[in-house]
Scaffold this motif. Structure first.
Motif, PDB file in Angstrom:
ATOM      1  N   PHE A 253      32.401  38.492  38.986  1.00  0.00           N
ATOM      2  CA  PHE A 253      33.702  38.664  39.638  1.00  0.00           C
ATOM      3  C   PHE A 253      34.481  39.737  38.882  1.00  0.00           C
ATOM      4  O   PHE A 253      34.752  39.570  37.693  1.00  0.00           O
ATOM      5  CB  PHE A 253      34.482  37.343  39.618  1.00  0.00           C
TER       6      PHE A 253
ATOM      7  N   PHE B  41      38.821  32.987  40.993  1.00  0.00           N
ATOM      8  CA  PHE B  41      37.729  33.258  41.942  1.00  0.00           C
ATOM      9  C   PHE B  41      38.188  33.151  43.394  1.00  0.00           C
ATOM     10  O   PHE B  41      37.569  33.724  44.291  1.00  0.00           O
ATOM     11  CB  PHE B  41      36.518  32.356  41.667  1.00  0.00           C
TER      12      PHE B  41
ATOM     13  N   ALA C  40      38.354  36.094  45.725  1.00  0.00           N
ATOM     14  CA  ALA C  40      37.165  36.645  46.387  1.00  0.00           C
ATOM     15  C   ALA C  40      37.186  36.343  47.885  1.00  0.00           C
ATOM     16  O   ALA C  40      36.483  36.993  48.659  1.00  0.00           O
ATOM     17  CB  ALA C  40      35.897  36.067  45.756  1.00  0.00           C
TER      18      ALA C  40
END
Ligand code: AMP
Ligand code: MN
Ligand code: MN
Length: 327
Positions: free
Chosen positions: A92, A98, A101
């Motif tokens: 990432f 995260f 994303a």
């Protein structure tokens, strides 16, 4: 004990060891990708391919028009190959969590997450978290790994990394354009990075529709807090009127911030049922802290958030968050 060790910042040697140990990778960029998330992932992807590794690129949103000159962007996709090995490492780049994303990324085991970033307040979500807050871009963070991997910096890799430096320093104009950042840029140019192309593609050439949209945003500009705060908005009607799209709003917030006397600027983008807010500061007010109050994040002088509610509610909530941070 596990929590303690996993919440520390990983050493360069640890991350290099992990990269060498794995054979398949997915380079993950954040939603509404910019030059840093893409350039950092593409540069590391190119380097890993040189080492004989298998590399895929995940991006929920399309690569913006002005970044399609970068190598490998034709491989950035929203889906993953069905035969992806279960021990593929998801890397990432340039995201403080995260969730940036996007919801299209399938669930990934923490064991298979590497977090490479330079944001303040990164949630350290990976098995390894290589977060260097003092670096000007995530690409500059990746550079340490490329040195550790001892991969030669070719023209393509150099162009990807220089793109990260130039986009995140606003063409060397922001305060993060430190002596170190300029030294890195010089080194990348010596390795063949195409600064002319980056300048033309990202900074100079504009679509006429984008310039017309900028005109509309400037018409709607409002000032508050004795002229220290400037904000404006863009909505679907303004896009339809000018023929522009969401990509054409990039960077307009800097025009608002640049108005005489303005310390903080906000651009509210009410597009396709979502309100995304871009915040910029001249350094007096911490906009990352303000964005965090509303579930967003970023840097001291550049931050963003997604707001749920009406545009008027967003104006009010952002104003209050900025006031709480000293506006
Ligand atoms: P932007 O205004 O979209 O150019 O974003 C400025 C900075 O804020 C970048 O460093 C982004 O990564 C960060 N940022 C933007 N939107 C969000 C969000 N919804 N959550 C966390 N960080 C964000
Ligand atoms: Mn970014
Ligand atoms: Mn960045």
């Amino acid at each position: 004990m596990i929590i303690e060790s996993s919440s520390r910042i990983a050493s360069t040697a640890d991350v290099v060891g992990e990269l060498r140990a794995r054979s398949s990778f997915v380079m993950v960029s954040h939603v509404k990708p910019d030059g840093d998330t893409l350039g950092a992932g593409l540069a590391l992807g190119l380097a890993l391919k040189k080492l004989g590794k298998r590399v895929h690129y995940f991006g929920q949103d399309p690569v913006p028009r002005n970044l399609r000159f970068l190598p490998e962007t034709e491989f950035v996709a929203r889906d993953l190959p069905p035969d992806l090995p279960s021990d593929a490492l998801f890397v990432f780049c340039d995201m403080s969590d995260f969730s940036r994303a996007g919801e299209f990324l399938p669930a990934v085991d923490r064991e298979n997450m590497l977090d490479i970033d330079h944001h303040l307040g990164n949630s350290l979500f990976g098995k390894l978290n290589y977060v260097l807050e003092t670096e000007c871009s995530t690409g500059a963070v990746v550079m340490h790994l490329l040195r550790g991997l001892e991969v030669p910096i070719d023209r393509d890799i150099a162009t990807c990394i220089l793109t990260t430096v130039m986009t995140d320093t606003g063409g060397f104009m922001h305060s993060n354009a430190s002596a170190e950042a300029l030294e890195l840029a010089a080194e990348l140019m010596r390795s063949g990075a195409n600064k002319e192309e980056i300048t033309e593609e990202i900074f100079l050439r504009k679509r006429v529709a984008a310039t017309r949209l900028l005109g509309r945003i400037i018409e709607e500009m409002r000032f508050d807090h004795s002229g220290h705060y400037c904000y404006s908005f863009v909505d679907d009607a303004m896009l339809a009127q000018t023929g522009a799209d969401g990509e054409d709003t990039e960077d307009t917030v800097n025009t608002l911030r640049g108005q005489d006397g303005v310390d903080v600027a906000a651009l509210f983008k009410a597009i396709e049922g979502e309100i995304r807010v871009s915040l910029r500061s001249n350094g007096r007010v911490n906009v990352q802290a303000a964005a965090k109050h509303l579930g967003g994040g970023g840097h001291f002088r550049a931050a963003g958030l997604t707001f749920r509610g009406t545009l008027e509610e967003a104006f009010g909530a952002v104003d209050a968050a900025l006031v709480a941070e000293g506006l």
